[in-house]
Design a protein around this motif. Sequence first.
Motif, mmCIF file in Angstrom:
data_model
loop_
_atom_site.group_PDB
_atom_site.id
_atom_site.type_symbol
_atom_site.label_atom_id
_atom_site.label_comp_id
_atom_site.label_asym_id
_atom_site.label_seq_id
_atom_site.Cartn_x
_atom_site.Cartn_y
_atom_site.Cartn_z
ATOM 1 N N ARG A 14 16.582 17.639 29.692
ATOM 2 C CA ARG A 14 15.655 18.221 30.193
ATOM 3 C C ARG A 14 14.613 17.533 31.207
ATOM 4 O O ARG A 14 14.357 18.010 32.362
ATOM 5 N N ASP A 17 16.468 17.649 34.415
ATOM 6 C CA ASP A 17 16.390 18.893 35.122
ATOM 7 C C ASP A 17 15.278 18.774 35.814
ATOM 8 O O ASP A 17 14.892 19.383 37.069
ATOM 9 N N GLN A 18 14.130 18.505 35.136
ATOM 10 C CA GLN A 18 12.757 18.321 35.746
ATOM 11 C C GLN A 18 12.786 17.516 36.879
ATOM 12 O O GLN A 18 12.120 17.866 37.997
ATOM 13 N N GLN A 21 14.558 19.453 39.886
ATOM 14 C CA GLN A 21 13.738 20.178 40.439
ATOM 15 C C GLN A 21 12.487 19.388 41.376
ATOM 16 O O GLN A 21 12.143 19.885 42.522
#
Length: 98
Positions: A14, A17-18, A21
């Motif tokens: 997670r 992924d952050q 981004q």
Amino acid sequence: MKKPSSRIREEIARLQDQLKQAETREAERIGRIALKAGLGEIEIDEAELQAAFEETAKRFRGGKGRAAGKKDTGDGRAASGSSATQSPGTNAGGPGED
């Protein structure tokens, strides 16, 4: 209580992924600014351009968006008598800033 390894892996995925981004948003922002400044039209080696970006980053680190050592005029501008634009080939750091 300790977290099981599967839960830690999920958290890492997670966070990765952050991070991806956030890096994409930052790259798009810098890219738009670079294009507005005309860098898209300049024929320059990627390593040389990266070195120039690194020099620019050094100027602004610690100054929260302003060149380090500049005083705020109170209206969001840094106090200096020089223009923000430079001619190609000029030294962005000025004398004595290495």
